[in-house]
Design an enzyme around this catalytic site. Structure first.
Site, PDB file in Angstrom:
ATOM      1  N   LYS A 108      -5.393  -4.620  12.069  1.00 42.42           N
ATOM      2  CA  LYS A 108      -4.702  -5.062  13.287  1.00 42.42           C
ATOM      3  C   LYS A 108      -4.059  -3.873  13.998  1.00 42.42           C
ATOM      4  O   LYS A 108      -4.194  -3.703  15.210  1.00 42.42           O
ATOM      5  CB  LYS A 108      -3.653  -6.117  12.954  1.00 42.42           C
ATOM      6  CG  LYS A 108      -2.934  -6.675  14.178  1.00 42.42           C
ATOM      7  CD  LYS A 108      -1.853  -7.676  13.798  1.00 42.42           C
ATOM      8  CE  LYS A 108      -2.406  -8.955  13.235  1.00 42.42           C
ATOM      9  NZ  LYS A 108      -1.355  -9.979  13.017  1.00 42.42           N
ATOM     10  N   GLU A 120      -5.011   2.318   3.468  1.00 38.64           N
ATOM     11  CA  GLU A 120      -6.261   2.221   2.713  1.00 38.64           C
ATOM     12  C   GLU A 120      -7.458   2.067   3.648  1.00 38.64           C
ATOM     13  O   GLU A 120      -8.490   2.723   3.481  1.00 38.64           O
ATOM     14  CB  GLU A 120      -6.204   1.038   1.736  1.00 38.64           C
ATOM     15  CG  GLU A 120      -5.106   1.116   0.703  1.00 38.64           C
ATOM     16  CD  GLU A 120      -3.829   0.411   1.136  1.00 38.64           C
ATOM     17  OE1 GLU A 120      -3.044   0.035   0.251  1.00 38.64           O
ATOM     18  OE2 GLU A 120      -3.620   0.248   2.362  1.00 38.64           O
ATOM     19  N   GLY A 139      -2.716 -12.384   7.776  1.00 40.37           N
ATOM     20  CA  GLY A 139      -3.928 -11.809   7.203  1.00 40.37           C
ATOM     21  C   GLY A 139      -4.699 -12.757   6.303  1.00 40.37           C
ATOM     22  O   GLY A 139      -5.921 -12.870   6.392  1.00 40.37           O
ATOM     23  N   ARG A 140      -3.993 -13.458   5.428  1.00 41.56           N
ATOM     24  CA  ARG A 140      -4.671 -14.347   4.472  1.00 41.56           C
ATOM     25  C   ARG A 140      -5.128 -15.649   5.117  1.00 41.56           C
ATOM     26  O   ARG A 140      -5.745 -16.484   4.453  1.00 41.56           O
ATOM     27  CB  ARG A 140      -3.762 -14.613   3.280  1.00 41.56           C
ATOM     28  CG  ARG A 140      -2.413 -15.212   3.620  1.00 41.56           C
ATOM     29  CD  ARG A 140      -1.477 -15.198   2.415  1.00 41.56           C
ATOM     30  NE  ARG A 140      -0.122 -15.631   2.729  1.00 41.56           N
ATOM     31  CZ  ARG A 140       0.822 -14.830   3.227  1.00 41.56           C
ATOM     32  NH1 ARG A 140       0.544 -13.572   3.507  1.00 41.56           N
ATOM     33  NH2 ARG A 140       2.036 -15.285   3.456  1.00 41.56           N
ATOM     34  N   GLU A 199       0.432 -14.928  -2.513  1.00 40.46           N
ATOM     35  CA  GLU A 199       1.131 -14.167  -1.489  1.00 40.46           C
ATOM     36  C   GLU A 199       1.967 -15.092  -0.616  1.00 40.46           C
ATOM     37  O   GLU A 199       3.028 -14.713  -0.128  1.00 40.46           O
ATOM     38  CB  GLU A 199       0.130 -13.389  -0.631  1.00 40.46           C
ATOM     39  CG  GLU A 199       0.786 -12.306   0.225  1.00 40.46           C
ATOM     40  CD  GLU A 199      -0.225 -11.368   0.860  1.00 40.46           C
ATOM     41  OE1 GLU A 199      -0.446 -10.268   0.322  1.00 40.46           O
ATOM     42  OE2 GLU A 199      -0.815 -11.748   1.895  1.00 40.46           O
ATOM     43  N   HIS A 225     -17.392 -20.567 -21.306  1.00 35.33           N
ATOM     44  CA  HIS A 225     -17.629 -19.664 -22.434  1.00 35.33           C
ATOM     45  C   HIS A 225     -16.653 -18.499 -22.408  1.00 35.33           C
ATOM     46  O   HIS A 225     -16.912 -17.458 -23.009  1.00 35.33           O
ATOM     47  CB  HIS A 225     -19.076 -19.168 -22.399  1.00 35.33           C
ATOM     48  CG  HIS A 225     -20.068 -20.265 -22.613  1.00 35.33           C
ATOM     49  ND1 HIS A 225     -20.557 -20.592 -23.861  1.00 35.33           N
ATOM     50  CD2 HIS A 225     -20.632 -21.133 -21.747  1.00 35.33           C
ATOM     51  CE1 HIS A 225     -21.401 -21.606 -23.751  1.00 35.33           C
ATOM     52  NE2 HIS A 225     -21.459 -21.957 -22.475  1.00 35.33           N
ATOM     53  N   LYS A 266       4.071   0.179  -1.121  1.00 33.61           N
ATOM     54  CA  LYS A 266       3.409   0.985  -0.088  1.00 33.61           C
ATOM     55  C   LYS A 266       4.333   2.105   0.387  1.00 33.61           C
ATOM     56  O   LYS A 266       3.897   3.243   0.605  1.00 33.61           O
ATOM     57  CB  LYS A 266       2.999   0.092   1.080  1.00 33.61           C
ATOM     58  CG  LYS A 266       1.831  -0.829   0.771  1.00 33.61           C
ATOM     59  CD  LYS A 266       1.718  -1.994   1.731  1.00 33.61           C
ATOM     60  CE  LYS A 266       1.514  -1.583   3.152  1.00 33.61           C
ATOM     61  NZ  LYS A 266       1.258  -2.752   4.029  1.00 33.61           N
TER      62      LYS A 266
END
Length: 554
Positions: free
Chosen positions: A213, A219, A275-276, A361, A392, A512
């Protein structure tokens, strides 16, 4: 604080909560065997179907009275008013003073959602139209790279919601994707992530989507600049190539232009999109490139159908509300710290990881909207794997462990890839797991099978392990939209009752900030003066020593 939360009493002081607390003492030891025996129609009654999604919640440790009290808690907590506040564009993200309008991203043309006096729906559809035009040009081969070759590879570079949503959607809808194109996703600042993504690709045929954005995310921009270097190395450093091989999902036109991307190929979104919650915004550009504009429109329609159900249905037959209330019941009264999401569909292999961010979050908060310490646990830990793989792996703990782990099973009546008996076996397994968790196997049943006495305790299944069964006809783009919206609104329901802000994420900030302080200390040519704790100081010095040794060997 919004007006809809000013008069909400602390959770443990609400009348419905007090009644639920007393009720829990009465029902906590009830076994599902007894509940089904006493009510032969329970499996028929405790179901809800809406928007093509069928929910069987009968295998939960609840009675009709439990459900009545949970719904009363939702009402007393102001859930109806809070829903209306969200859909109408009120700034319910109080710590950032933002509206929360992922629902506007899938509103149909002609709808009206007003934020700060302006209808945002036309803006949404303007971006969608631009995305569709761009997607058609790339998919058809009309869009050419720097050397005149068509695009065959698309790499989405983002992190958090700018990665998890697109990755999940691509994997979930791969059946519908354009198979002569390769799609990859880079998120981790670990150089291996980028190196492996491009190792076998041709730069002249590769398009990068940079999703940030602000166009400053550490990152993402680190990976973006590595992508730029990798691309330009194939074009003799000609920066004109950037505009042919990079597009942006951002709102920072100045930074995008500085990078070399033509701002005509910048697709924006808004601060009222978290964001999510952004996979159906321009962040979904890679999804649209993969499945095409028509299928992306169907995805949005699926979201919208569930939105409308959530907004209008009475709570007692409202899918997201019921799932949210049941999750809260186990989290706050039974002390269940986790929940398993178990899709019996290989295409949904990244769905549990996507829900980890959505749930954890959003509701991993320790204070209420007004800054008080929460009165109970919030936000369960979410994990899962597609069936039958998980059977399993970790199902052993769910069946016979000492922790209560409520489960959501997700299954589809029709397969996308019909192969012999596979789908019948898959469905048999998911139905059997829910049955086994609920009813288990008693010592008497084990002994009747001729098992030696010493082995009997090991073969007993206590049962009484709760689960939801979510059934959908087939995994289509619309079905995926419905499932994602189902969980979005379930999370919202829980956050409303806990009176927390489900739409900020301050918990990601401190690490961060400290990382930005440590980066120059690792990169400094001279030994830096360190002022961290003794452990961090020692680790920085050791990392610097390892780096120096690596440089000497190179």
């Amino acid at each position: 604080m919004t007006k809809h939360n000013q008069n909400v009493a602390p959770l443990t002081e609400r009348e419905a909560w007090k009644r639920l607390t007393a009720h829990y003492q009465q029902v906590r030891d009830l076994h599902l065997r007894t509940l089904f025996k006493d009510d032969p129609q329970r499996g028929d009654r405790m179901t809800v179907e809406a928007a093509g999604v069928f929910l069987d919640f009968s295998k939960n440790r609840v009675t009709d009275e439990t459900l009545k009290l949970l719904v009363a808690l939702a009402e007393e907590s102001g859930l109806r008013q809070r829903i209306e506040a969200m859909f109408s564009g009120e700034k319910i993200n109080v710590t950032e003073q933002r509206a929360v309008l992922h629902t506007a991203l899938r509103a149909p043309k002609g709808a009206s959602v007003v934020v700060d006096g302006k209808n945002v729906v036309p803006q949404v559809h303007d971006v969608l139209d631009r995305m569709a035009d761009f997607a058609e040009r790339v998919r058809s081969g009309q869009w050419k790279g720097y050397t005149g070759k068509a695009i065959a590879n698309v790499i989405n570079i983002g992190i958090g919601g700018s990665d998890l949503g697109p990755v999940m959607a691509y994997e979930a809808l791969k059946h519908y994707s354009q198979r002569d194109m390769t799609f990859r996703f880079v998120s981790n600042v670990d150089g291996t992530d980028f190196a492996e993504a491009v190792r076998d690709l041709e730069p002249a045929e590769t398009l990068f989507i940079i999703a940030s954005k602000t166009f400053t995310t550490l990152e993402t921009m680190t990976n973006a600049h590595s992508a730029r270097d990798w691309s330009l190395s194939a074009f003799d450093g000609d920066t004109d190539a950037v505009a042919k091989h990079f597009v942006a999902v951002s709102t920072n036109a100045e930074k995008v232009s500085e990078f070399g991307i033509d701002t005509a190929n910048m697709f924006g979104f808004w601060d009222w999109v978290g964001g999510r919650y952004s996979m159906d915004s321009a962040i979904g550009l890679s999804t649209m490139l993969a499945i095409g504009p028509d299928s992306f429109e169907a995805l949005l329609d699926g979201f919208h159908q569930m939105d409308e159900h959530f907004r209008t249905a009475p709570f007692y037959c409202n899918l997201p509300v019921l799932m949210g209330l049941l999750s809260l019941w186990y989290n706050d009264f039974f002390g269940a710290e986790t929940m398993a999401v178990l899709p019996y569909e290989q295409y949904l292999k990244r769905f549990p990881a996507y829900l980890q961010q959505l749930c954890m979050e959003s509701n991993g908060k320790h204070v209420t909207i007004d800054g008080r310490q929460v009165a109970c646990a919030t936000g369960p830990i979410v994990f899962g794997e597609p069936g039958t793989n998980g059977q399993h792996s970790f199902y052993q703990m769910i069946h016979q462990g000492t922790r209560l782990i409520p489960c959501d099973f997700i299954a589809f009546g029709q397969p996308l890839n019909r192969l012999g008996r596979h789908h019948d076996m898959l469905l048999a397994n998911v139905l059997a797991q829910a049955e086994a968790l609920a009813f288990g196997k008693t010592a008497e049943q084990v002994k009747a099978e001729g098992v030696a006495d010493w082995l009997v305790p090991h073969r007993v299944f206590e049962g009484n392990r709760p689960s939801n069964m979510i059934l959908v006809e087939q995994l289509t783009p619309a079905a995926l939209g419905k499932l994602v919206a189902l969980y979005e609104h379930s999370v919202f329901t829980q956050g409303t009752i806990w009176n927390i802000d489900s739409f900020d994420q301050w918990g990601v900030e401190l690490g961060k900030q400290l990382a930005n302080r440590i980066i120059p200390e690792l990169e400094s040519e001279d030994q830096p003066a360190l002022a961290h704790d003794s452990s961090t100081n020692n680790l920085i010095r050791r990392c610097r020593t390892m780096k120096e040794a690596s440089c000497l060997l190179a």
